[in-house]
Design a protein around this motif. Structure first.
Motif, PDB file in Angstrom:
ATOM      1  N   GLU A   1       0.815  -1.215   0.000  1.00  0.00           N
ATOM      2  CA  GLU A   1       0.000   0.000   0.000  1.00  0.00           C
ATOM      3  C   GLU A   1       0.845   1.260   0.000  1.00  0.00           C
ATOM      4  OE1 GLU A   1      -2.184  -0.692   3.525  1.00  0.00           O
ATOM      5  OE2 GLU A   1      -3.856  -1.686   2.507  1.00  0.00           O
ATOM      6  N   GLY A   2       2.102   1.139   0.525  1.00  0.00           N
ATOM      7  CA  GLY A   2       2.936   2.311   0.691  1.00  0.00           C
ATOM      8  C   GLY A   2       3.310   2.990  -0.597  1.00  0.00           C
ATOM      9  N   VAL A   3       3.221   2.292  -1.725  1.00  0.00           N
ATOM     10  CA  VAL A   3       3.603   2.897  -2.995  1.00  0.00           C
ATOM     11  C   VAL A   3       2.424   3.019  -3.955  1.00  0.00           C
ATOM     12  CG1 VAL A   3       6.004   2.167  -2.846  1.00  0.00           C
ATOM     13  CG2 VAL A   3       4.311   0.635  -3.881  1.00  0.00           C
ATOM     14  N   THR A   4       1.199   2.798  -3.456  1.00  0.00           N
ATOM     15  CA  THR A   4       0.036   2.859  -4.334  1.00  0.00           C
ATOM     16  C   THR A   4      -0.097   4.220  -5.004  1.00  0.00           C
ATOM     17  OG1 THR A   4      -1.160   1.234  -3.007  1.00  0.00           O
ATOM     18  CG2 THR A   4      -2.462   2.651  -4.439  1.00  0.00           C
TER      19      THR A   4
ATOM     20  N   PHE B   1       5.459   6.186   4.466  1.00  0.00           N
ATOM     21  CA  PHE B   1       6.272   5.173   5.145  1.00  0.00           C
ATOM     22  C   PHE B   1       5.407   3.990   5.571  1.00  0.00           C
ATOM     23  CE2 PHE B   1       9.517   8.540   6.578  1.00  0.00           C
ATOM     24  CZ  PHE B   1      10.348   8.245   5.515  1.00  0.00           C
ATOM     25  N   THR B   2       5.932   2.799   5.387  1.00  0.00           N
ATOM     26  CA  THR B   2       5.191   1.581   5.723  1.00  0.00           C
ATOM     27  C   THR B   2       5.299   1.264   7.213  1.00  0.00           C
ATOM     28  OG1 THR B   2       7.134   0.248   5.136  1.00  0.00           O
ATOM     29  CG2 THR B   2       5.476   0.593   3.426  1.00  0.00           C
ATOM     30  N   ASP B   3       4.394   0.399   7.686  1.00  0.00           N
ATOM     31  CA  ASP B   3       4.358   0.024   9.099  1.00  0.00           C
ATOM     32  C   ASP B   3       5.633  -0.703   9.510  1.00  0.00           C
ATOM     33  OD1 ASP B   3       1.836   1.078   9.319  1.00  0.00           O
ATOM     34  OD2 ASP B   3       0.816  -0.833   8.923  1.00  0.00           O
ATOM     35  N   LEU B   4       5.966  -0.593  10.796  1.00  0.00           N
ATOM     36  CA  LEU B   4       7.180  -1.225  11.334  1.00  0.00           C
ATOM     37  C   LEU B   4       6.847  -2.333  12.329  1.00  0.00           C
ATOM     38  CD1 LEU B   4       9.330   1.983  11.966  1.00  0.00           C
ATOM     39  CD2 LEU B   4       9.342   0.491   9.960  1.00  0.00           C
TER      40      LEU B   4
ATOM     41  N   GLU C   1      18.872   0.330  21.236  1.00  0.00           N
ATOM     42  CA  GLU C   1      17.521   0.622  20.780  1.00  0.00           C
ATOM     43  C   GLU C   1      16.865  -0.605  20.187  1.00  0.00           C
ATOM     44  OE1 GLU C   1      17.039   4.842  18.955  1.00  0.00           O
ATOM     45  OE2 GLU C   1      18.961   4.077  18.264  1.00  0.00           O
ATOM     46  N   GLU C   2      15.545  -0.606  20.247  1.00  0.00           N
ATOM     47  CA  GLU C   2      14.779  -1.601  19.515  1.00  0.00           C
ATOM     48  C   GLU C   2      14.894  -1.301  18.025  1.00  0.00           C
ATOM     49  OE1 GLU C   2      13.119  -4.131  20.784  1.00  0.00           O
ATOM     50  OE2 GLU C   2      13.465  -3.644  22.896  1.00  0.00           O
ATOM     51  N   PRO C   3      14.870  -2.334  17.172  1.00  0.00           N
ATOM     52  CA  PRO C   3      14.972  -2.106  15.723  1.00  0.00           C
ATOM     53  C   PRO C   3      13.939  -1.115  15.200  1.00  0.00           C
ATOM     54  CG  PRO C   3      15.296  -4.414  16.196  1.00  0.00           C
ATOM     55  CD  PRO C   3      14.910  -3.769  17.501  1.00  0.00           C
ATOM     56  N   GLY C   4      12.685  -1.237  15.680  1.00  0.00           N
ATOM     57  CA  GLY C   4      11.662  -0.303  15.234  1.00  0.00           C
ATOM     58  C   GLY C   4      11.986   1.133  15.627  1.00  0.00           C
ATOM     59  N   ALA C   5      12.578   1.311  16.814  1.00  0.00           N
ATOM     60  CA  ALA C   5      12.937   2.655  17.266  1.00  0.00           C
ATOM     61  C   ALA C   5      14.077   3.236  16.441  1.00  0.00           C
ATOM     62  CB  ALA C   5      13.325   2.619  18.746  1.00  0.00           C
ATOM     63  N   ILE C   6      15.000   2.379  16.027  1.00  0.00           N
ATOM     64  CA  ILE C   6      16.107   2.832  15.187  1.00  0.00           C
ATOM     65  C   ILE C   6      15.569   3.403  13.883  1.00  0.00           C
ATOM     66  CG2 ILE C   6      18.109   2.064  13.837  1.00  0.00           C
ATOM     67  CD1 ILE C   6      18.629  -0.017  16.037  1.00  0.00           C
ATOM     68  N   VAL C   7      14.652   2.658  13.242  1.00  0.00           N
ATOM     69  CA  VAL C   7      14.104   3.110  11.966  1.00  0.00           C
ATOM     70  C   VAL C   7      13.237   4.353  12.162  1.00  0.00           C
ATOM     71  CG1 VAL C   7      12.634   2.493  10.009  1.00  0.00           C
ATOM     72  CG2 VAL C   7      14.209   0.802  10.969  1.00  0.00           C
ATOM     73  N   THR C   8      12.463   4.387  13.252  1.00  0.00           N
ATOM     74  CA  THR C   8      11.634   5.559  13.516  1.00  0.00           C
ATOM     75  C   THR C   8      12.492   6.807  13.680  1.00  0.00           C
ATOM     76  OG1 THR C   8       9.902   4.228  14.562  1.00  0.00           O
ATOM     77  CG2 THR C   8       9.975   6.567  15.128  1.00  0.00           C
ATOM     78  N   ARG C   9      13.596   6.687  14.410  1.00  0.00           N
ATOM     79  CA  ARG C   9      14.488   7.834  14.592  1.00  0.00           C
ATOM     80  C   ARG C   9      15.098   8.250  13.254  1.00  0.00           C
ATOM     81  NH1 ARG C   9      19.831   7.842  15.640  1.00  0.00           N
ATOM     82  NH2 ARG C   9      19.835   5.689  16.384  1.00  0.00           N
ATOM     83  N   ALA C  10      15.496   7.261  12.442  1.00  0.00           N
ATOM     84  CA  ALA C  10      16.069   7.573  11.137  1.00  0.00           C
ATOM     85  C   ALA C  10      15.053   8.285  10.249  1.00  0.00           C
ATOM     86  CB  ALA C  10      16.563   6.295  10.466  1.00  0.00           C
TER      87      ALA C  10
END
Length: 262
Positions: free
Chosen positions: A5-8, A130-133, A101-110
């Motif tokens: 859905e992220g690129v629809t 951005f797609t769900d993490l 950090e949790e992996p999801g937090a790393i991507v969220t910060r980025a």
């Protein structure tokens, strides 16, 4: 939002955009799905890296849709964008060294750093795209990696060779998927990691203060590279120029290492 859905929205407008836009759409989808596959086997490091690749591709989609094709020199504009992103991450990194950090937090910060580098409508549009993490949330905390000076030379060489092999493998997969630009990016990363490993090996075998020696040799090599941004140089040409930057007695070995990757 799911990976598909992220690129629809991007796909709906692709008919009037250049092929580079559709390539960015495919890259965003491919990397987002790859991140989920890696999370399924609990490979947190590569899952985070793949998700970041998807997010950068999402930014590229948005840039093409926002008029990039209409500027006089799209490649130069992308170089400028790259500089903005790199500066933002350097500044953010000054306050995050050593975090666990949790992996999801790393991507969220980025993602936050990436979006805020542009602000305004771009920040809002990226947040929508951005797609769900959720696939990263179940993974355990990941310690921030040490700097080069914190590693011993043997550990660093092993890590660099692993990176080179990983990037080479991904490059072949992206080539098979028809994503030529992404494949070239990964191949260049493989070349650079192999070259840095060779520099570490050279410095330690010569009994030098290896970290400082690697920095010096790296700067000397980069100064001799093909004119223009290194990320626009074909991987094979980049490899050839890095071989030429080495002392004559080391060139055959490095050439053989590059040959195994490309």
């Amino acid at each position: 939002m799911t990976a598909s859905e992220g690129v629809t929205a991007a796909e709906e407008t692709s008919a009037h955009l250049p092929p580079a836009h559709q390539e960015a759409v495919r890259a965003a989808t491919t990397w987002a799905l790859r991140s989920r596959q890696l999370a399924d086997v609990r490979d947190a490091r590569h899952a985070v890296q793949a998700q970041w690749a998807a997010d950068v591709a999402t930014l590229h989609c948005l840039l093409w849709e926002s008029g990039l094709a209409g500027v006089a020199d799209p490649a130069a504009h992308l170089d400028t964008v790259s500089g903005v992103v790199q500066k933002a991450f350097r500044q953010a990194g000054e306050t995050t060294e050593g975090l666990h950090e949790e992996p999801g937090a790393i991507v969220t910060r980025a993602r936050t750093v990436l979006a805020r580098a542009f602000g305004g409508s771009v920040e809002r549009l990226l947040a929508d795209r951005f797609t769900d993490l959720d696939h990263l949330e179940a993974l355990g905390a990941v310690a921030a990696g040490p700097t080069r000076s914190d590693r011993g030379p043997d550990a660093l060489m092993a890590e660099l060779r692993t990176v080179a092999l990983d990037c080479s493998t991904v490059a072949r997969a992206m080539t098979a998927a028809g994503l030529a630009a992404d494949a070239s990016d990964q191949a260049r990363q493989a070349v650079l990691a192999t070259f840095e490993a060779a520099l570490v090996s050279k410095a330690t075998s010569a009994g030098e203060a290896w970290s400082a020696a690697v920095d010096l040799r790296w700067e000397l090599a980069v100064a001799r590279l093909h004119e223009g941004p290194w990320n626009e140089v074909e991987p094979e040409l980049l490899a050839a120029e890095l071989v030429a930057a080495m002392p004559p007695e080391d060139r055959d070995d490095l050439h053989a290492q590059f040959g195994a990757l490309l």
